[in-house]
Design a protein around this motif. Sequence first.
Motif, PDB file in Angstrom:
ATOM      1  N   PHE A  17       0.872  -1.169   0.000  1.00  0.00           N
ATOM      2  CA  PHE A  17       0.000   0.000   0.000  1.00  0.00           C
ATOM      3  C   PHE A  17       0.911   1.221   0.000  1.00  0.00           C
ATOM      4  O   PHE A  17       1.601   1.450   0.985  1.00  0.00           O
ATOM      5  CB  PHE A  17      -0.883   0.039   1.255  1.00  0.00           C
ATOM      6  N   SER A  18       0.912   1.951  -1.071  1.00  0.00           N
ATOM      7  CA  SER A  18       1.771   3.138  -1.240  1.00  0.00           C
ATOM      8  C   SER A  18       3.116   2.997  -0.511  1.00  0.00           C
ATOM      9  O   SER A  18       3.434   3.738   0.414  1.00  0.00           O
ATOM     10  CB  SER A  18       1.057   4.423  -0.822  1.00  0.00           C
ATOM     11  N   GLY A  45       0.231  -8.182   8.730  1.00  0.00           N
ATOM     12  CA  GLY A  45      -0.206  -8.517   7.376  1.00  0.00           C
ATOM     13  C   GLY A  45      -1.212  -9.647   7.282  1.00  0.00           C
ATOM     14  O   GLY A  45      -1.534 -10.118   6.181  1.00  0.00           O
ATOM     15  N   LYS A  46      -1.763 -10.064   8.403  1.00  0.00           N
ATOM     16  CA  LYS A  46      -2.687 -11.219   8.396  1.00  0.00           C
ATOM     17  C   LYS A  46      -3.955 -10.916   7.580  1.00  0.00           C
ATOM     18  O   LYS A  46      -4.318 -11.672   6.685  1.00  0.00           O
ATOM     19  CB  LYS A  46      -3.077 -11.605   9.840  1.00  0.00           C
ATOM     20  N   ASP A  60      -0.374  -7.983  -5.503  1.00  0.00           N
ATOM     21  CA  ASP A  60       0.549  -7.492  -6.526  1.00  0.00           C
ATOM     22  C   ASP A  60       1.262  -8.661  -7.202  1.00  0.00           C
ATOM     23  O   ASP A  60       1.585  -8.614  -8.385  1.00  0.00           O
ATOM     24  CB  ASP A  60       1.614  -6.578  -5.886  1.00  0.00           C
ATOM     25  N   GLN A  61       1.523  -9.683  -6.407  1.00  0.00           N
ATOM     26  CA  GLN A  61       2.250 -10.855  -6.924  1.00  0.00           C
ATOM     27  C   GLN A  61       1.789 -12.100  -6.188  1.00  0.00           C
ATOM     28  O   GLN A  61       1.249 -11.989  -5.084  1.00  0.00           O
ATOM     29  CB  GLN A  61       3.750 -10.700  -6.640  1.00  0.00           C
ATOM     30  N   GLY A 231       4.751  -8.498   7.446  1.00  0.00           N
ATOM     31  CA  GLY A 231       4.386  -8.964   6.104  1.00  0.00           C
ATOM     32  C   GLY A 231       4.977 -10.296   5.697  1.00  0.00           C
ATOM     33  O   GLY A 231       4.554 -10.900   4.716  1.00  0.00           O
ATOM     34  N   ARG A 232       5.973 -10.760   6.432  1.00  0.00           N
ATOM     35  CA  ARG A 232       6.653 -11.997   6.038  1.00  0.00           C
ATOM     36  C   ARG A 232       6.299 -13.147   6.967  1.00  0.00           C
ATOM     37  O   ARG A 232       5.903 -12.933   8.107  1.00  0.00           O
ATOM     38  CB  ARG A 232       8.176 -11.789   6.062  1.00  0.00           C
ATOM     39  N   LYS A 233       6.502 -14.361   6.449  1.00  0.00           N
ATOM     40  CA  LYS A 233       6.316 -15.529   7.313  1.00  0.00           C
ATOM     41  C   LYS A 233       7.553 -15.656   8.199  1.00  0.00           C
ATOM     42  O   LYS A 233       8.658 -15.809   7.703  1.00  0.00           O
ATOM     43  CB  LYS A 233       6.116 -16.786   6.461  1.00  0.00           C
TER      44      LYS A 233
END
Length: 268
Positions: A17-18, A45-46, A60-61, A231-233
Amino acid sequence: MPSQQPLLSVEGLSKSFSGIRAVDDLTFVVGPGEILGLIGPNGSGKSTSIDCITGFAKADQGSVLLDGKRLNGARAEQIAQAGLSRTFQNVRVYDRLTLMENVLIARQAYDCVPWWQALAGTQACRGAERRASERGRELIHLVGLSTMSAFPAAFLSYGQKKLLALAMALMSNPKIVILDEPLAGVNPTVIRRIAGLIQSLNSDGQTFIIVEHNVQFIMEHCSRVVVMEQGRKLAEGPPSLIKEDERVLHAYLGKADAVAMELVFHGQ
Ligand SMILES: Nc1ncnc2c1ncn2[C@@H]1O[C@H](COP(=O)(O)OP(=O)(O)OP(=O)(O)O)[C@@H](O)[C@H]1O
Protein backbone atom coordinates in the motif's frame (compact mmCIF):
# COMPACT_ATOMS: atom_id res chain seq x y z
CA MET A 1 3.46 -29.46 6.42
CA PRO A 2 0.51 -31.71 5.53
CA SER A 3 1.50 -35.00 3.85
CA GLN A 4 -1.56 -35.05 1.54
CA GLN A 5 -2.08 -32.92 -1.56
CA PRO A 6 -2.73 -29.37 -0.29
CA LEU A 7 -6.27 -28.05 -0.48
CA LEU A 8 -5.01 -24.48 -0.57
CA SER A 9 -1.59 -23.35 -1.81
CA VAL A 10 -0.51 -19.76 -1.37
CA GLU A 11 2.75 -18.96 -3.06
CA GLY A 12 4.82 -15.79 -3.12
CA LEU A 13 1.87 -13.56 -2.16
CA SER A 14 2.80 -9.88 -1.96
CA LYS A 15 0.80 -6.70 -1.53
CA SER A 16 1.95 -3.12 -0.95
CA PHE A 17 0.00 0.00 0.00
CA SER A 18 1.77 3.14 -1.24
CA GLY A 19 5.21 1.82 -0.44
CA ILE A 20 4.25 -0.19 2.68
CA ARG A 21 4.85 -3.86 2.04
CA ALA A 22 1.84 -5.27 3.92
CA VAL A 23 2.42 -8.83 2.67
CA ASP A 24 5.86 -9.86 1.49
CA ASP A 25 6.40 -13.12 -0.39
CA LEU A 26 4.07 -15.20 1.78
CA THR A 27 3.96 -18.93 1.06
CA PHE A 28 1.99 -21.59 2.91
CA VAL A 29 -0.29 -24.55 2.27
CA VAL A 30 -3.37 -25.92 3.99
CA GLY A 31 -4.16 -29.62 3.86
CA PRO A 32 -7.66 -31.11 3.81
CA GLY A 33 -9.10 -31.37 7.32
CA GLU A 34 -6.51 -29.06 8.88
CA ILE A 35 -7.11 -26.17 11.24
CA LEU A 36 -4.37 -23.71 10.35
CA GLY A 37 -3.74 -20.80 12.70
CA LEU A 38 -2.45 -17.52 11.26
CA ILE A 39 -1.00 -15.29 13.95
CA GLY A 40 1.30 -12.29 14.27
CA PRO A 41 1.48 -8.92 16.01
CA ASN A 42 -0.75 -6.00 14.95
CA GLY A 43 0.00 -4.84 11.44
CA SER A 44 1.94 -7.99 10.49
CA GLY A 45 -0.21 -8.52 7.38
CA LYS A 46 -2.69 -11.22 8.40
CA SER A 47 -5.88 -9.50 7.24
CA THR A 48 -4.31 -8.21 4.04
CA SER A 49 -3.19 -11.77 3.24
CA ILE A 50 -6.71 -13.09 3.81
CA ASP A 51 -8.19 -10.24 1.75
CA CYS A 52 -5.85 -11.11 -1.16
CA ILE A 53 -6.58 -14.84 -0.89
CA THR A 54 -10.36 -14.32 -0.85
CA GLY A 55 -10.47 -11.67 -3.61
CA PHE A 56 -11.30 -8.70 -1.35
CA ALA A 57 -7.96 -7.13 -2.30
CA LYS A 58 -5.83 -7.59 -5.39
CA ALA A 59 -2.39 -9.09 -4.74
CA ASP A 60 0.55 -7.49 -6.53
CA GLN A 61 2.25 -10.86 -6.92
CA GLY A 62 1.84 -14.50 -6.09
CA SER A 63 -0.56 -17.33 -6.73
CA VAL A 64 -3.44 -18.91 -4.86
CA LEU A 65 -4.61 -22.42 -5.79
CA LEU A 66 -7.68 -24.05 -4.28
CA ASP A 67 -7.86 -27.78 -4.95
CA GLY A 68 -5.50 -27.20 -7.87
CA LYS A 69 -7.67 -24.43 -9.37
CA ARG A 70 -6.00 -21.05 -9.79
CA LEU A 71 -7.91 -18.26 -8.07
CA ASN A 72 -5.69 -15.32 -9.06
CA GLY A 73 -7.65 -12.40 -10.42
CA ALA A 74 -11.02 -13.98 -9.58
CA ARG A 75 -13.64 -11.81 -7.90
CA ALA A 76 -14.62 -12.43 -4.29
CA GLU A 77 -17.92 -14.10 -5.22
CA GLN A 78 -16.19 -16.38 -7.75
CA ILE A 79 -13.70 -17.41 -5.06
CA ALA A 80 -16.58 -18.05 -2.66
CA GLN A 81 -18.28 -20.17 -5.31
CA ALA A 82 -15.04 -22.12 -5.75
CA GLY A 83 -15.25 -23.10 -2.07
CA LEU A 84 -13.38 -20.51 -0.03
CA SER A 85 -15.64 -18.68 2.38
CA ARG A 86 -14.76 -16.25 5.16
CA THR A 87 -15.89 -14.16 8.04
CA PHE A 88 -14.66 -10.64 8.80
CA GLN A 89 -12.81 -9.02 11.67
CA ASN A 90 -15.69 -6.52 11.98
CA VAL A 91 -18.69 -8.79 11.84
CA ARG A 92 -20.79 -8.30 8.68
CA VAL A 93 -24.46 -9.21 9.02
CA TYR A 94 -27.59 -7.41 7.83
CA ASP A 95 -29.14 -5.93 10.97
CA ARG A 96 -32.59 -5.32 9.50
CA LEU A 97 -32.95 -8.82 8.08
CA THR A 98 -33.92 -11.86 10.11
CA LEU A 99 -31.33 -14.50 10.91
CA MET A 100 -32.92 -16.78 8.31
CA GLU A 101 -32.81 -14.03 5.66
CA ASN A 102 -29.15 -13.43 6.50
CA VAL A 103 -28.17 -17.05 5.90
CA LEU A 104 -30.26 -17.20 2.73
CA ILE A 105 -28.52 -14.11 1.37
CA ALA A 106 -25.15 -15.67 2.21
CA ARG A 107 -26.05 -18.71 0.15
CA GLN A 108 -27.12 -16.70 -2.89
CA ALA A 109 -23.52 -15.99 -3.79
CA TYR A 110 -22.92 -19.72 -4.22
CA ASP A 111 -26.06 -21.65 -5.06
CA CYS A 112 -28.08 -19.38 -7.28
CA VAL A 113 -30.31 -20.88 -9.92
CA PRO A 114 -30.14 -19.01 -13.25
CA TRP A 115 -32.19 -15.79 -13.25
CA TRP A 116 -34.68 -17.03 -15.87
CA GLN A 117 -35.51 -20.04 -13.67
CA ALA A 118 -35.93 -17.80 -10.65
CA LEU A 119 -38.23 -15.49 -12.62
CA ALA A 120 -40.29 -18.37 -13.94
CA GLY A 121 -40.44 -20.00 -10.50
CA THR A 122 -39.40 -23.33 -12.01
CA GLN A 123 -39.31 -26.61 -10.10
CA ALA A 124 -35.49 -26.43 -10.02
CA CYS A 125 -35.78 -23.00 -8.48
CA ARG A 126 -38.32 -24.11 -5.87
CA GLY A 127 -36.16 -27.15 -5.04
CA ALA A 128 -33.10 -24.94 -4.55
CA GLU A 129 -35.10 -22.60 -2.30
CA ARG A 130 -36.34 -25.51 -0.20
CA ARG A 131 -32.85 -26.97 0.18
CA ALA A 132 -31.46 -23.56 1.12
CA SER A 133 -34.15 -23.04 3.77
CA GLU A 134 -33.48 -26.48 5.26
CA ARG A 135 -29.74 -25.85 5.31
CA GLY A 136 -30.29 -22.40 6.82
CA ARG A 137 -32.46 -23.83 9.59
CA GLU A 138 -29.86 -26.54 10.31
CA LEU A 139 -27.03 -24.04 10.56
CA ILE A 140 -28.95 -21.56 12.72
CA HIS A 141 -29.72 -24.51 15.01
CA LEU A 142 -26.08 -25.63 14.93
CA VAL A 143 -24.84 -22.25 16.17
CA GLY A 144 -27.50 -22.21 18.90
CA LEU A 145 -29.69 -19.36 17.58
CA SER A 146 -32.86 -21.27 16.60
CA THR A 147 -35.11 -19.40 18.99
CA MET A 148 -34.13 -16.11 17.33
CA SER A 149 -34.36 -17.31 13.74
CA ALA A 150 -37.26 -15.00 12.83
CA PHE A 151 -35.83 -11.97 14.65
CA PRO A 152 -33.85 -9.20 12.96
CA ALA A 153 -30.09 -9.64 13.41
CA ALA A 154 -30.06 -6.26 15.17
CA PHE A 155 -31.50 -8.09 18.21
CA LEU A 156 -28.34 -10.19 18.57
CA SER A 157 -25.41 -9.45 20.85
CA TYR A 158 -22.02 -8.96 19.20
CA GLY A 159 -21.00 -12.52 20.08
CA GLN A 160 -24.25 -13.91 18.68
CA LYS A 161 -23.61 -11.97 15.47
CA LYS A 162 -20.25 -13.76 15.22
CA LEU A 163 -22.11 -17.07 15.51
CA LEU A 164 -24.54 -15.94 12.78
CA ALA A 165 -21.56 -14.95 10.60
CA LEU A 166 -20.16 -18.46 11.06
CA ALA A 167 -23.51 -19.97 9.98
CA MET A 168 -23.48 -17.65 6.93
CA ALA A 169 -19.94 -18.74 6.02
CA LEU A 170 -21.01 -22.40 6.19
CA MET A 171 -24.10 -21.95 3.98
CA SER A 172 -22.20 -22.79 0.81
CA ASN A 173 -20.66 -26.03 2.12
CA PRO A 174 -17.22 -24.47 1.59
CA LYS A 175 -14.01 -26.44 1.21
CA ILE A 176 -12.28 -24.00 3.54
CA VAL A 177 -13.69 -21.50 6.02
CA ILE A 178 -11.44 -18.58 6.96
CA LEU A 179 -12.32 -17.00 10.29
CA ASP A 180 -10.83 -13.52 10.72
CA GLU A 181 -10.57 -12.84 14.46
CA PRO A 182 -13.62 -14.89 15.46
CA LEU A 183 -13.04 -14.24 19.17
CA ALA A 184 -12.48 -10.48 19.13
CA GLY A 185 -15.00 -8.73 21.39
CA VAL A 186 -16.65 -12.01 22.38
CA ASN A 187 -17.36 -13.17 25.96
CA PRO A 188 -15.93 -16.43 27.37
CA THR A 189 -19.23 -18.33 26.98
CA VAL A 190 -19.41 -17.56 23.26
CA ILE A 191 -15.67 -18.28 22.93
CA ARG A 192 -16.36 -21.78 24.30
CA ARG A 193 -19.27 -22.21 21.90
CA ILE A 194 -17.18 -21.08 18.90
CA ALA A 195 -14.36 -23.42 19.98
CA GLY A 196 -16.79 -26.34 20.29
CA LEU A 197 -18.29 -25.61 16.87
CA ILE A 198 -14.89 -25.42 15.19
CA GLN A 199 -13.82 -28.71 16.76
CA SER A 200 -17.03 -30.55 15.92
CA LEU A 201 -17.14 -29.23 12.33
CA ASN A 202 -13.48 -30.13 11.93
CA SER A 203 -14.05 -33.66 13.16
CA ASP A 204 -16.61 -33.92 10.34
CA GLY A 205 -13.85 -32.90 7.92
CA GLN A 206 -14.27 -29.11 7.67
CA THR A 207 -10.99 -27.31 6.97
CA PHE A 208 -10.35 -23.97 8.68
CA ILE A 209 -7.90 -21.10 8.65
CA ILE A 210 -8.18 -19.05 11.83
CA VAL A 211 -6.67 -15.59 12.15
CA GLU A 212 -6.60 -14.69 15.81
CA HIS A 213 -4.84 -12.58 18.44
CA ASN A 214 -5.78 -15.08 21.12
CA VAL A 215 -2.60 -17.13 20.78
CA GLN A 216 -3.62 -19.52 23.54
CA PHE A 217 -6.76 -20.44 21.57
CA ILE A 218 -4.69 -20.99 18.41
CA MET A 219 -2.23 -23.21 20.27
CA GLU A 220 -5.07 -25.30 21.71
CA HIS A 221 -7.18 -25.69 18.59
CA CYS A 222 -4.91 -25.60 15.53
CA SER A 223 -2.92 -28.44 14.06
CA ARG A 224 -0.40 -26.06 12.49
CA VAL A 225 0.46 -22.40 12.87
CA VAL A 226 1.90 -19.79 10.52
CA VAL A 227 3.39 -16.74 12.24
CA MET A 228 3.71 -13.45 10.37
CA GLU A 229 5.86 -10.44 11.17
CA GLN A 230 6.09 -7.29 9.05
CA GLY A 231 4.39 -8.96 6.10
CA ARG A 232 6.65 -12.00 6.04
CA LYS A 233 6.32 -15.53 7.31
CA LEU A 234 8.42 -15.69 10.46
CA ALA A 235 7.74 -19.27 11.54
CA GLU A 236 5.56 -22.24 10.68
CA GLY A 237 4.88 -25.52 12.41
CA PRO A 238 2.83 -27.40 14.97
CA PRO A 239 1.93 -25.48 18.16
CA SER A 240 4.52 -27.44 20.17
CA LEU A 241 7.33 -26.06 17.96
CA ILE A 242 5.92 -22.55 17.72
CA LYS A 243 5.79 -22.33 21.52
CA GLU A 244 9.52 -23.06 21.64
CA ASP A 245 10.40 -20.52 18.96
CA GLU A 246 12.04 -17.47 20.55
CA ARG A 247 11.59 -15.44 17.34
CA VAL A 248 7.82 -15.60 17.89
CA LEU A 249 8.10 -14.18 21.40
CA HIS A 250 10.47 -11.49 20.15
CA ALA A 251 7.99 -10.54 17.42
CA TYR A 252 5.21 -10.08 19.97
CA LEU A 253 7.03 -8.57 22.93
CA GLY A 254 10.60 -7.84 21.87
CA LYS A 255 11.91 -10.35 24.40
CA ALA A 256 11.85 -14.11 24.87
CA ASP A 257 11.96 -14.79 28.58
CA ALA A 258 9.64 -16.87 30.75
CA VAL A 259 7.36 -13.89 31.46
CA ALA A 260 6.96 -13.23 27.72
CA MET A 261 6.15 -16.90 27.17
CA GLU A 262 3.38 -16.83 29.80
CA LEU A 263 1.95 -13.61 28.37
CA VAL A 264 1.91 -14.70 24.72
CA PHE A 265 1.01 -18.37 24.98
CA HIS A 266 -1.13 -18.42 28.10
CA GLY A 267 -2.58 -14.89 28.08
CA GLN A 268 -1.47 -14.26 31.69
N1 LIG B 1 -6.01 -0.17 2.93
C1 LIG B 1 -4.79 0.08 3.44
N2 LIG B 1 -4.11 1.19 3.10
C2 LIG B 1 -2.86 1.44 3.57
N3 LIG B 1 -2.20 0.60 4.41
C3 LIG B 1 -2.83 -0.52 4.77
C4 LIG B 1 -4.15 -0.85 4.32
N4 LIG B 1 -4.52 -2.04 4.87
C5 LIG B 1 -3.47 -2.44 5.62
N5 LIG B 1 -2.47 -1.53 5.57
C6 LIG B 1 -1.18 -1.63 6.25
O1 LIG B 1 -0.65 -2.91 5.94
C7 LIG B 1 0.01 -3.47 7.08
C8 LIG B 1 -0.64 -4.82 7.41
O2 LIG B 1 -1.96 -4.59 7.89
P1 LIG B 1 -2.96 -5.77 8.22
O3 LIG B 1 -4.26 -5.15 8.61
O4 LIG B 1 -2.98 -6.74 7.11
O5 LIG B 1 -2.26 -6.42 9.48
P2 LIG B 1 -2.89 -7.42 10.55
O6 LIG B 1 -1.81 -8.39 10.88
O7 LIG B 1 -4.17 -7.98 10.06
O8 LIG B 1 -3.14 -6.43 11.76
P3 LIG B 1 -4.22 -6.51 12.94
O9 LIG B 1 -3.89 -7.75 13.71
O10 LIG B 1 -3.97 -5.26 13.71
O11 LIG B 1 -5.58 -6.55 12.31
C9 LIG B 1 -0.11 -2.43 8.18
O12 LIG B 1 1.07 -1.65 8.16
C10 LIG B 1 -1.29 -1.60 7.76
O13 LIG B 1 -1.20 -0.29 8.25
